[in-house]
Motif scaffolding. Structure first.
Motif, PDB file in Angstrom:
ATOM      1  N   LEU A  40      39.213  40.886  34.869  1.00 22.16           N
ATOM      2  CA  LEU A  40      38.293  40.507  35.931  1.00 22.16           C
ATOM      3  C   LEU A  40      37.768  39.081  35.724  1.00 22.16           C
ATOM      4  O   LEU A  40      37.599  38.323  36.688  1.00 22.16           O
ATOM      5  CB  LEU A  40      37.130  41.495  36.006  1.00 22.16           C
ATOM      6  CG  LEU A  40      37.505  42.935  36.378  1.00 22.16           C
ATOM      7  CD1 LEU A  40      36.295  43.853  36.261  1.00 22.16           C
ATOM      8  CD2 LEU A  40      38.081  42.986  37.795  1.00 22.16           C
ATOM      9  N   SER A  41      37.535  38.717  34.468  1.00 17.39           N
ATOM     10  CA  SER A  41      37.073  37.362  34.152  1.00 17.39           C
ATOM     11  C   SER A  41      38.141  36.339  34.527  1.00 17.39           C
ATOM     12  O   SER A  41      37.842  35.304  35.140  1.00 17.39           O
ATOM     13  CB  SER A  41      36.753  37.242  32.661  1.00 17.39           C
ATOM     14  OG  SER A  41      35.752  38.165  32.280  1.00 17.39           O
ATOM     15  N   LEU A  42      39.390  36.631  34.160  1.00 21.70           N
ATOM     16  CA  LEU A  42      40.492  35.732  34.483  1.00 21.70           C
ATOM     17  C   LEU A  42      40.639  35.589  35.991  1.00 21.70           C
ATOM     18  O   LEU A  42      40.786  34.474  36.508  1.00 21.70           O
ATOM     19  CB  LEU A  42      41.793  36.270  33.880  1.00 21.70           C
ATOM     20  CG  LEU A  42      43.077  35.512  34.234  1.00 21.70           C
ATOM     21  CD1 LEU A  42      42.972  34.048  33.825  1.00 21.70           C
ATOM     22  CD2 LEU A  42      44.285  36.168  33.571  1.00 21.70           C
ATOM     23  N   LEU A  43      40.555  36.703  36.689  1.00 20.35           N
ATOM     24  CA  LEU A  43      40.687  36.685  38.141  1.00 20.35           C
ATOM     25  C   LEU A  43      39.565  35.873  38.781  1.00 20.35           C
ATOM     26  O   LEU A  43      39.803  35.033  39.661  1.00 20.35           O
ATOM     27  CB  LEU A  43      40.669  38.122  38.667  1.00 20.35           C
ATOM     28  CG  LEU A  43      41.075  38.369  40.122  1.00 20.35           C
ATOM     29  CD1 LEU A  43      42.518  37.944  40.338  1.00 20.35           C
ATOM     30  CD2 LEU A  43      40.909  39.840  40.475  1.00 20.35           C
ATOM     31  N   GLY A  44      38.334  36.100  38.342  1.00 22.01           N
ATOM     32  CA  GLY A  44      37.188  35.404  38.909  1.00 22.01           C
ATOM     33  C   GLY A  44      37.230  33.911  38.676  1.00 22.01           C
ATOM     34  O   GLY A  44      37.042  33.102  39.605  1.00 22.01           O
ATOM     35  N   ILE A  45      37.485  33.500  37.426  1.00 24.69           N
ATOM     36  CA  ILE A  45      37.519  32.076  37.089  1.00 24.69           C
ATOM     37  C   ILE A  45      38.659  31.386  37.827  1.00 24.69           C
ATOM     38  O   ILE A  45      38.497  30.289  38.379  1.00 24.69           O
ATOM     39  CB  ILE A  45      37.667  31.897  35.560  1.00 24.69           C
ATOM     40  CG1 ILE A  45      36.402  32.392  34.857  1.00 24.69           C
ATOM     41  CG2 ILE A  45      37.939  30.429  35.215  1.00 24.69           C
ATOM     42  CD1 ILE A  45      36.527  32.468  33.353  1.00 24.69           C
ATOM     43  N   ARG A  46      39.818  32.038  37.865  1.00 20.90           N
ATOM     44  CA  ARG A  46      40.995  31.459  38.531  1.00 20.90           C
ATOM     45  C   ARG A  46      40.736  31.193  40.013  1.00 20.90           C
ATOM     46  O   ARG A  46      40.972  30.079  40.502  1.00 20.90           O
ATOM     47  CB  ARG A  46      42.179  32.416  38.367  1.00 20.90           C
ATOM     48  CG  ARG A  46      43.367  32.103  39.257  1.00 20.90           C
ATOM     49  CD  ARG A  46      44.420  33.199  39.182  1.00 20.90           C
ATOM     50  NE  ARG A  46      45.455  33.034  40.181  1.00 20.90           N
ATOM     51  CZ  ARG A  46      46.476  33.871  40.366  1.00 20.90           C
ATOM     52  NH1 ARG A  46      46.570  34.950  39.591  1.00 20.90           N
ATOM     53  NH2 ARG A  46      47.376  33.652  41.304  1.00 20.90           N
ATOM     54  N   THR A 192      36.427  34.617  48.550  1.00 18.75           N
ATOM     55  CA  THR A 192      35.937  35.997  48.504  1.00 18.75           C
ATOM     56  C   THR A 192      36.454  36.721  47.268  1.00 18.75           C
ATOM     57  O   THR A 192      35.698  37.422  46.577  1.00 18.75           O
ATOM     58  CB  THR A 192      36.384  36.770  49.764  1.00 18.75           C
ATOM     59  OG1 THR A 192      35.870  36.123  50.921  1.00 18.75           O
ATOM     60  CG2 THR A 192      35.878  38.205  49.724  1.00 18.75           C
ATOM     61  N   MET A 193      37.726  36.542  46.965  1.00 20.68           N
ATOM     62  CA  MET A 193      38.313  37.172  45.783  1.00 20.68           C
ATOM     63  C   MET A 193      37.623  36.702  44.508  1.00 20.68           C
ATOM     64  O   MET A 193      37.321  37.505  43.618  1.00 20.68           O
ATOM     65  CB  MET A 193      39.802  36.852  45.717  1.00 20.68           C
ATOM     66  CG  MET A 193      40.630  37.485  46.816  1.00 20.68           C
ATOM     67  SD  MET A 193      42.321  36.850  46.864  1.00 20.68           S
ATOM     68  CE  MET A 193      42.972  37.515  45.333  1.00 20.68           C
ATOM     69  N   GLY A 194      37.388  35.393  44.432  1.00 21.80           N
ATOM     70  CA  GLY A 194      36.733  34.855  43.251  1.00 21.80           C
ATOM     71  C   GLY A 194      35.326  35.389  43.073  1.00 21.80           C
ATOM     72  O   GLY A 194      34.918  35.752  41.962  1.00 21.80           O
ATOM     73  N   PHE A 195      34.565  35.456  44.168  1.00 23.57           N
ATOM     74  CA  PHE A 195      33.183  35.956  44.101  1.00 23.57           C
ATOM     75  C   PHE A 195      33.150  37.418  43.680  1.00 23.57           C
ATOM     76  O   PHE A 195      32.350  37.813  42.815  1.00 23.57           O
ATOM     77  CB  PHE A 195      32.511  35.779  45.460  1.00 23.57           C
ATOM     78  CG  PHE A 195      31.118  36.367  45.538  1.00 23.57           C
ATOM     79  CD1 PHE A 195      30.038  35.713  44.977  1.00 23.57           C
ATOM     80  CD2 PHE A 195      30.912  37.589  46.160  1.00 23.57           C
ATOM     81  CE1 PHE A 195      28.761  36.262  45.024  1.00 23.57           C
ATOM     82  CE2 PHE A 195      29.645  38.150  46.224  1.00 23.57           C
ATOM     83  CZ  PHE A 195      28.567  37.483  45.653  1.00 23.57           C
ATOM     84  N   MET A 196      34.020  38.242  44.275  1.00 25.97           N
ATOM     85  CA  MET A 196      34.050  39.665  43.932  1.00 25.97           C
ATOM     86  C   MET A 196      34.467  39.871  42.480  1.00 25.97           C
ATOM     87  O   MET A 196      33.889  40.706  41.759  1.00 25.97           O
ATOM     88  CB  MET A 196      35.009  40.413  44.860  1.00 25.97           C
ATOM     89  CG  MET A 196      34.516  40.568  46.285  1.00 25.97           C
ATOM     90  SD  MET A 196      35.662  41.546  47.287  1.00 25.97           S
ATOM     91  CE  MET A 196      34.671  41.776  48.779  1.00 25.97           C
ATOM     92  N   ALA A 197      35.457  39.111  42.040  1.00 25.48           N
ATOM     93  CA  ALA A 197      35.971  39.285  40.683  1.00 25.48           C
ATOM     94  C   ALA A 197      34.947  38.864  39.631  1.00 25.48           C
ATOM     95  O   ALA A 197      34.753  39.565  38.627  1.00 25.48           O
ATOM     96  CB  ALA A 197      37.261  38.489  40.510  1.00 25.48           C
ATOM     97  N   ILE A 198      34.282  37.726  39.837  1.00 27.04           N
ATOM     98  CA  ILE A 198      33.327  37.262  38.827  1.00 27.04           C
ATOM     99  C   ILE A 198      32.101  38.168  38.798  1.00 27.04           C
ATOM    100  O   ILE A 198      31.502  38.387  37.737  1.00 27.04           O
ATOM    101  CB  ILE A 198      32.922  35.790  39.083  1.00 27.04           C
ATOM    102  CG1 ILE A 198      32.442  35.141  37.774  1.00 27.04           C
ATOM    103  CG2 ILE A 198      31.878  35.674  40.161  1.00 27.04           C
ATOM    104  CD1 ILE A 198      33.502  34.993  36.720  1.00 27.04           C
ATOM    105  N   THR A 199      31.731  38.734  39.967  1.00 25.51           N
ATOM    106  CA  THR A 199      30.624  39.691  40.004  1.00 25.51           C
ATOM    107  C   THR A 199      30.979  40.940  39.205  1.00 25.51           C
ATOM    108  O   THR A 199      30.176  41.437  38.397  1.00 25.51           O
ATOM    109  CB  THR A 199      30.299  40.087  41.459  1.00 25.51           C
ATOM    110  OG1 THR A 199      29.935  38.914  42.196  1.00 25.51           O
ATOM    111  CG2 THR A 199      29.152  41.082  41.494  1.00 25.51           C
ATOM    112  N   ALA A 200      32.194  41.447  39.398  1.00 25.91           N
ATOM    113  CA  ALA A 200      32.643  42.629  38.654  1.00 25.91           C
ATOM    114  C   ALA A 200      32.752  42.319  37.162  1.00 25.91           C
ATOM    115  O   ALA A 200      32.429  43.163  36.313  1.00 25.91           O
ATOM    116  CB  ALA A 200      33.986  43.105  39.197  1.00 25.91           C
ATOM    117  N   ALA A 201      33.184  41.103  36.831  1.00 33.09           N
ATOM    118  CA  ALA A 201      33.321  40.717  35.425  1.00 33.09           C
ATOM    119  C   ALA A 201      31.966  40.669  34.726  1.00 33.09           C
ATOM    120  O   ALA A 201      31.842  41.058  33.555  1.00 33.09           O
ATOM    121  CB  ALA A 201      34.013  39.355  35.329  1.00 33.09           C
ATOM    122  N   LEU A 202      30.947  40.193  35.419  1.00 32.69           N
ATOM    123  CA  LEU A 202      29.603  40.140  34.831  1.00 32.69           C
ATOM    124  C   LEU A 202      29.061  41.539  34.546  1.00 32.69           C
ATOM    125  O   LEU A 202      28.245  41.722  33.637  1.00 32.69           O
ATOM    126  CB  LEU A 202      28.656  39.391  35.778  1.00 32.69           C
ATOM    127  CG  LEU A 202      28.905  37.880  35.913  1.00 32.69           C
ATOM    128  CD1 LEU A 202      28.058  37.299  37.037  1.00 32.69           C
ATOM    129  CD2 LEU A 202      28.596  37.173  34.600  1.00 32.69           C
TER     130      LEU A 202
END
Length: 293
Positions: A40-46, A192-202
């Motif tokens: 999730l971190s990789l997805l969000g940052i990317r 949208t993908m980045g926001f959702m992923a970084i939120t889930a990663a946190l």
């Protein structure tokens, strides 16, 4: 930007092929980065980095497009959510299976797309679409056999979820890009993908940036090549070609993943993999020669 919005069918086909190949490299880079980073971190940052870069360059264009068509935000959020589920399933699945196996299962969307389209349109796909889809899927199956398929487990199950959501995303992309500004859809979807992923990663992980220069290089490739090009421009290419053609062309994705996995990661390819690659090319060329599906 005007040139992108006025692509010919041939230009869009070439662009789509290039984008699929670019996205195919993501399996290898992601597999390597997942040894140190959470999925999730990789997805969000990317995706956040890709969004920031493109948005900063095309801010005025995006602002104008949104003002002209506010509904583009709604469809982009929907696409972003579907793509987030697809990518999260893919990345978590990559932790439990090989990159080529993940690519094979996810790209079963190639045959799922025409089935879904036939159901939505209440019209059976043409025999050319069926033949090309079967050839391409058979080629992907042979690539997977060549890479050493170990059975069905958690990784494979997650990749099935990725395949279903991937097929839905292809169909929505194809339809919405003909109604709304395709470039804006691509960029806002990535955001949208980045926001959702970084939120889930946190919530579920402890996000951190890469620790080595090699990891940074792989992340930069994921951001610039696989995301800025592969995702942002997909709706642009799909706005000029049929949904079925786009689905079959994604056969280049696992072919790219398998070849790179064989060259750089020592994953087996073998005779079956080579024959599979040829079948994929035949399927894609066949549907391309057919023209409009």
């Amino acid at each position: 930007m005007n040139k992108l919005n006025n692509l010919s069918v041939n230009g869009a086909t070439i662009l789509m092929a290039a984008l699929v190949i670019a996205r195919g490299t993501s399996f290898m880079f992601s597999k390597l980065l997942l040894t140190d980073m959470g999925p999730l971190s990789l997805l969000g940052i990317r995706f956040l980095l890709a969004f920031i870069i493109i948005f900063a360059i095309f801010f005025r264009y995006i602002k104008k497009a949104v003002k002209k068509d506010p509904n583009v935000i709604r469809i982009s959020v929907i696409l972003g959510a579907i793509n987030f589920l697809c990518m999260a399933s893919e990345l978590i699945g990559l932790q439990y299976t090989t990159s080529s196996t993940c690519a094979f299962i996810e790209n079963s969307a190639i045959v799922i797309v025409p089935v879904m389209e036939a159901f939505l349109l209440r019209r059976a796909p043409s025999w050319q679409i069926i033949v090309c889809s079967v050839l391409t899927m058979g080629g992907i199956a042979l690539i997977t056999v060549g890479s050493g398929f170990d059975g069905f487990g958690l990784g494979e199950f997650l990749c099935v979820i990725a395949a279903l959501t991937f097929a839905i995303a292809i169909i929505i992309n194809g339809r919405s890009s003909r109604i709304h500004d395709s470039f804006t859809i691509g960029l806002l979807t990535v955001g949208t993908m980045g926001f959702m992923a970084i939120t889930a990663a946190l919530v579920f992980e402890s996000p951190h940036l890469p620790n080595t220069s090699e990891q940074w290089m792989m992340l930069i490739m994921l951001v610039l090549v696989c995301t800025c090009l592969g995702f942002v421009l997909q709706p642009v290419a799909q706005s000029r070609i049929s949904i079925q053609m786009a689905g079959v062309m994604f056969g280049l994705n696992p072919l790219t993943a398998a070849v790179l996995g064989w060259i750089f990661m020592g994953e087996a390819l073998g005779t079956a993999g080579v024959i599979g690659g040829l079948l994929i090319i035949v399927g894609i060329v066949g549907i391309s020669l057919r023209g409009k599906a």
